[in-house]
Write an enzyme that holds these catalytic residues in place. Structure first.
Site, PDB file in Angstrom:
ATOM      1  N   LYS A 186       0.861  -1.161  -0.134  1.00  0.00           N
ATOM      2  CA  LYS A 186      -0.057   0.036   0.051  1.00  0.00           C
ATOM      3  C   LYS A 186       0.501   1.409  -0.002  1.00  0.00           C
ATOM      4  O   LYS A 186       1.921   1.390   0.821  1.00  0.00           O
ATOM      5  CB  LYS A 186      -0.982  -0.069   1.285  1.00  0.00           C
ATOM      6  CG  LYS A 186      -1.839  -1.253   1.294  1.00  0.00           C
ATOM      7  CD  LYS A 186      -3.046  -0.975   0.266  1.00  0.00           C
ATOM      8  CE  LYS A 186      -4.055  -1.951   0.278  1.00  0.00           C
ATOM      9  NZ  LYS A 186      -5.025  -1.905  -0.510  1.00  0.00           N
ATOM     10  N   HIS A 317     -10.219  -8.406  -7.874  1.00  0.00           N
ATOM     11  CA  HIS A 317     -10.040  -7.968  -6.370  1.00  0.00           C
ATOM     12  C   HIS A 317     -10.509  -8.734  -5.022  1.00  0.00           C
ATOM     13  O   HIS A 317     -11.839  -8.954  -5.293  1.00  0.00           O
ATOM     14  CB  HIS A 317     -10.684  -6.402  -6.449  1.00  0.00           C
ATOM     15  CG  HIS A 317     -10.725  -6.052  -4.947  1.00  0.00           C
ATOM     16  ND1 HIS A 317     -11.981  -6.013  -4.093  1.00  0.00           N
ATOM     17  CD2 HIS A 317      -9.842  -5.435  -3.990  1.00  0.00           C
ATOM     18  CE1 HIS A 317     -11.683  -5.338  -2.822  1.00  0.00           C
ATOM     19  NE2 HIS A 317     -10.444  -5.059  -2.857  1.00  0.00           N
TER      20      HIS A 317
END
Length: 387
Positions: A186, A317
């Site tokens: 991230k 996802h």
């Protein structure tokens, strides 16, 4: 009608949906989860995931299990919408999945055909496909027409921004030891220098060739995305994910055209139409549809068909328990996102070896609910009568 047709018509029977159970379950997470949306003040850390379970049973005793989900908010809303539209399925033929998707969509048409409404539909749609595959004694992947028996997989859960920098190498090593083939970090912090340092540190630890991805979770504006994509070119990334707002198809397309590193997006889109806009504009090199978010397997297959025609790569996802089957059917080699978060919900576990996730061969999704689910269930309702 000839004699043979008459005999077939006389002996054919149509199965019917007789019973539906809907449950709203809240899965607690071991640790609060933070990504860039938390550090920029847009969201609070995530402590649980709301799961919408749907079980469907038919006259002939066939059963299907489906699920959808939401993060941080929306679970009670999905349950309420599902409870309203579920009665329209009673008495219907469970094989008519496309017809039933449309029927559910029109039952709630005034709230639209995207967002929470279709996410509720997704749980029914997945249950119907699970039922159909079980009835055929095939895995979902085999029923749909699989291309492969395993799929490349990468881990995300070890690379969130709440993870201290010195813990990242340990997490990446643990993923590789489990047979996972890629690592995603991230990024998207207010201080871009911190992002660069984290990526540089992990790239050095992994070596130049090991697959590494980054995900900005929509936190950059266009100038920042330009600068960060240019900076990240040196790290040989598999992709840069959600560098811009999820609806900025033109902005994503400009980045995809300008940089060698592929651009990935699509997880926040909740309809075929929204994905089609990105496909038309070439707004992604890797398209990342989420089957529960777009309304289930039926619309996911439409998106995958459009993406294939456009020559795009695929990286569904979340929800690996479902997406491993769907990714196995995509013609070009896809990626599946490894998240162990949902594992406590099910009795079965997915296997990973040599950088790949093995496609289950059990009938349907190959999933059964664990005993722990009952303790996390806040609301449930039964509609119709069991056979």
């Amino acid at each position: 009608m000839n004699a043979i047709d008459t005999r077939i018509a006389d002996t054919a029977t149509v199965d019917r949906i007789t019973w539906i159970r809907i449950a709203s379950t809240f899965l607690p997470l071991a640790n609060p989860i933070s990504d860039a949306k938390v550090l920029t003040g847009r969201q609070k850390p995530m402590t649980e995931i709301a799961i919408l379970f749907v079980e469907i049973e038919t006259t002939d005793g066939h059963r299907g299990l489906g699920f959808s989900y939401s993060k941080r908010a929306g679970g009670p809303g999905q349950f309420a919408h599902a409870k309203e539209i579920a009665p329209t399925l009673i008495g219907e033929d469970p094989s008519d999945i496309a017809k039933l998707w449309n029927k559910l969509a029109w039952a709630g048409a005034s709230v639209g055909r995207s967002g929470m409404a279709v996410q509720a539909i997704g749980a029914f749609d997945v249950a119907l496909w699970d039922l159909k595959a079980k009835r055929a004694n095939l895995s979902l992947a085999k029923l749909l027409g699989s291309q492969r028996d395993s799929v490349r997989c990468y881990n995300t859960s070890g690379g969130f921004l709440h993870t201290p920098l010195d813990q990242l190498p340990t997490n990446t090593d643990a993923s590789r030891e489990k047979g996972i083939g890629g690592i995603k970090l991230k990024v998207g912090q207010p201080d871009c220098a911190l992002d660069i340092h984290r990526v540089e540190t992990v790239r050095k630890h992994l070596g130049d060739a090991f697959p590494l991805m980054v995900d900005a979770n929509q936190q950059w504006d266009r100038p920042t995305a330009q600068r960060m994509c240019r900076t990240f070119e040196q790290f040989n990334l598999v992709w840069i994910e959600e560098p811009l707002d999820c609806y900025d198809a033109e902005g994503h397309a400009a980045l995809a055209a300008q940089f060698d590193t592929p651009i990935a997006t699509g997880e926040m889109l909740t309809s075929v139409a929204e994905h089609w806009e990105f496909i038309k504009l070439r707004g992604a090199d890797y398209l990342m549809p989420d089957a529960p978010r777009v309304g289930g397997i039926t619309p996911f297959l439409k998106i995958a068909g459009l993406a294939e025609h456009a020559g795009l790569m695929l990286g569904p996802h979340f929800a690996m328990e479902l997406h491993v089957h769907l990714a196995a059917c995509y013609p070009t080699e896809p990626w599946v996102e490894h998240f162990e978060w949902l594992e406590p919900l099910f009795n079965e576990r997915l296997e990973t070896h040599g950088g790949r996730m093995i496609v289950p061969t059990r009938p349907g999704l190959g999933l059964t609910l664990s005993e722990r689910v009952a303790g996390w269930t806040a609301q449930e309702v039964e509609i119709g009568n069991r056979a």
